[in-house]
Write a protein that holds these residues in place. Structure first.
Motif, PDB file in Angstrom:
ATOM      1  N   ASN A 170       0.806  -1.219   0.000  1.00  0.00           N
ATOM      2  CA  ASN A 170       0.000   0.000   0.000  1.00  0.00           C
ATOM      3  C   ASN A 170       0.844   1.276   0.000  1.00  0.00           C
ATOM      4  O   ASN A 170       0.327   2.358  -0.239  1.00  0.00           O
TER       5      ASN A 170
ATOM      6  N   LYS B 225       0.980   3.904  -7.641  1.00  0.00           N
ATOM      7  CA  LYS B 225       0.807   3.304  -8.957  1.00  0.00           C
ATOM      8  C   LYS B 225      -0.351   3.960  -9.685  1.00  0.00           C
ATOM      9  O   LYS B 225      -1.256   4.525  -9.072  1.00  0.00           O
TER      10      LYS B 225
ATOM     11  N   THR C  76      -7.994  -0.657 -12.200  1.00  0.00           N
ATOM     12  CA  THR C  76      -7.278  -1.178 -11.047  1.00  0.00           C
ATOM     13  C   THR C  76      -5.869  -1.607 -11.420  1.00  0.00           C
ATOM     14  O   THR C  76      -5.652  -2.268 -12.431  1.00  0.00           O
ATOM     15  N   VAL C  77      -4.923  -1.218 -10.586  1.00  0.00           N
ATOM     16  CA  VAL C  77      -3.539  -1.680 -10.702  1.00  0.00           C
ATOM     17  C   VAL C  77      -3.240  -2.461  -9.427  1.00  0.00           C
ATOM     18  O   VAL C  77      -3.431  -1.951  -8.327  1.00  0.00           O
ATOM     19  N   THR C  78      -2.788  -3.688  -9.590  1.00  0.00           N
ATOM     20  CA  THR C  78      -2.465  -4.539  -8.454  1.00  0.00           C
ATOM     21  C   THR C  78      -0.962  -4.465  -8.195  1.00  0.00           C
ATOM     22  O   THR C  78      -0.165  -4.532  -9.134  1.00  0.00           O
ATOM     23  N   VAL C  79      -0.581  -4.344  -6.925  1.00  0.00           N
ATOM     24  CA  VAL C  79       0.830  -4.311  -6.556  1.00  0.00           C
ATOM     25  C   VAL C  79       1.146  -5.567  -5.748  1.00  0.00           C
ATOM     26  O   VAL C  79       0.395  -5.939  -4.852  1.00  0.00           O
ATOM     27  N   VAL C  80       2.261  -6.205  -6.100  1.00  0.00           N
ATOM     28  CA  VAL C  80       2.727  -7.378  -5.364  1.00  0.00           C
ATOM     29  C   VAL C  80       4.185  -7.180  -4.966  1.00  0.00           C
ATOM     30  O   VAL C  80       4.933  -6.468  -5.634  1.00  0.00           O
TER      31      VAL C  80
ATOM     32  N   TYR D 292       9.054  -4.374  -5.906  1.00  0.00           N
ATOM     33  CA  TYR D 292       7.606  -4.459  -6.035  1.00  0.00           C
ATOM     34  C   TYR D 292       7.255  -4.465  -7.529  1.00  0.00           C
ATOM     35  O   TYR D 292       7.998  -3.917  -8.350  1.00  0.00           O
TER      36      TYR D 292
ATOM     37  N   ALA E 100       3.879  -3.723 -10.275  1.00  0.00           N
ATOM     38  CA  ALA E 100       2.514  -3.248 -10.518  1.00  0.00           C
ATOM     39  C   ALA E 100       2.006  -3.913 -11.793  1.00  0.00           C
ATOM     40  O   ALA E 100       2.727  -3.986 -12.792  1.00  0.00           O
TER      41      ALA E 100
ATOM     42  N   ASP F 203      -1.404  -4.106 -14.456  1.00  0.00           N
ATOM     43  CA  ASP F 203      -2.696  -3.511 -14.817  1.00  0.00           C
ATOM     44  C   ASP F 203      -3.696  -4.586 -15.242  1.00  0.00           C
ATOM     45  O   ASP F 203      -3.386  -5.781 -15.245  1.00  0.00           O
ATOM     46  N   ALA F 204      -4.881  -4.158 -15.607  1.00  0.00           N
ATOM     47  CA  ALA F 204      -5.972  -5.085 -15.931  1.00  0.00           C
ATOM     48  C   ALA F 204      -5.675  -5.968 -17.136  1.00  0.00           C
ATOM     49  O   ALA F 204      -6.274  -7.025 -17.284  1.00  0.00           O
TER      50      ALA F 204
ATOM     51  N   SER G  17       3.001  -4.946 -16.920  1.00  0.00           N
ATOM     52  CA  SER G  17       3.581  -4.760 -15.589  1.00  0.00           C
ATOM     53  C   SER G  17       4.858  -3.928 -15.628  1.00  0.00           C
ATOM     54  O   SER G  17       5.499  -3.802 -16.674  1.00  0.00           O
TER      55      SER G  17
END
Length: 170
Positions: A99, A103, A110-114, A135, A137, A139-140, A144
């Motif tokens: 968090n 991004k 929505t952008v997912t971060v792992v 990290y 990021a 996208d849909a 990345s």
């Protein structure tokens, strides 16, 4: 004309004034928008839109044409890691926090971060090393990008010590 755009929100609205039609007789045909059909959609911003228009003459004869609009998002999201930090002890290394990553995506959504990994290098001792935190990021559409945060563990504080009190002996 056929068109390629990077995001669904860049698809122009239908516009009959951009269609040219003529007739073998003198009257100019009336152009109407028939509809849009989406095909080959793999994500919100990757698909083909078939847009159909119809020209109808004064006698009811008609012809159609189709415009192909390709929506293809190939741009990775932007990503900014938390700032680099220096801490005194390994116990002060900040916890992994997806968090804290900034991004965004060119198409919105929505952008997912792992968290990808923590790599330790330059180890001199447990409290003197470099930790590189990575990290990613996504996208849909699966595009990345990655960023890294450098956490320097640098203990330079000497230990405190107290000697026993001086004593005199005979």
């Amino acid at each position: 004309a056929n068109l390629t755009v990077s995001c669904a929100n860049n698809v122009p609205p239908s516009n009959t004034s951009t269609v040219t039609a003529s007739d073998n007789c003198t009257a100019i045909p009336v152009v109407t928008f028939v509809g849009d059909v989406t095909v080959n959609q793999t994500c919100a911003n990757r698909y083909t839109l078939q847009r159909t228009y119809r020209a109808t003459d004064a006698c009811g004869n008609s012809a159609t044409c189709a415009q192909t609009i390709s929506v293809f998002d190939s741009a990775p999201p932007s990503i900014t890691c938390p700032p680099n930090v220096t801490v005194n002890c390994i116990g002060n290394v900040p916890a992994i926090n997806v968090n804290s990553v900034i991004k965004s995506d060119n198409c919105g959504g929505t952008v997912t971060v792992v968290h990808v990994s923590d790599q330790i290098s330059g180890t001199v001792c447990i409290n003197r090393l470099t930790l590189t935190r990575t990290y990613r990021a996504i996208d849909a559409c699966g595009n990345s990008a990655t960023c890294t945060q450098t956490i320097l563990v640098k203990d330079q504080t000497p230990p405190s010590i107290t000697c026993p009190a001086n004593i005199s002996v005979t």
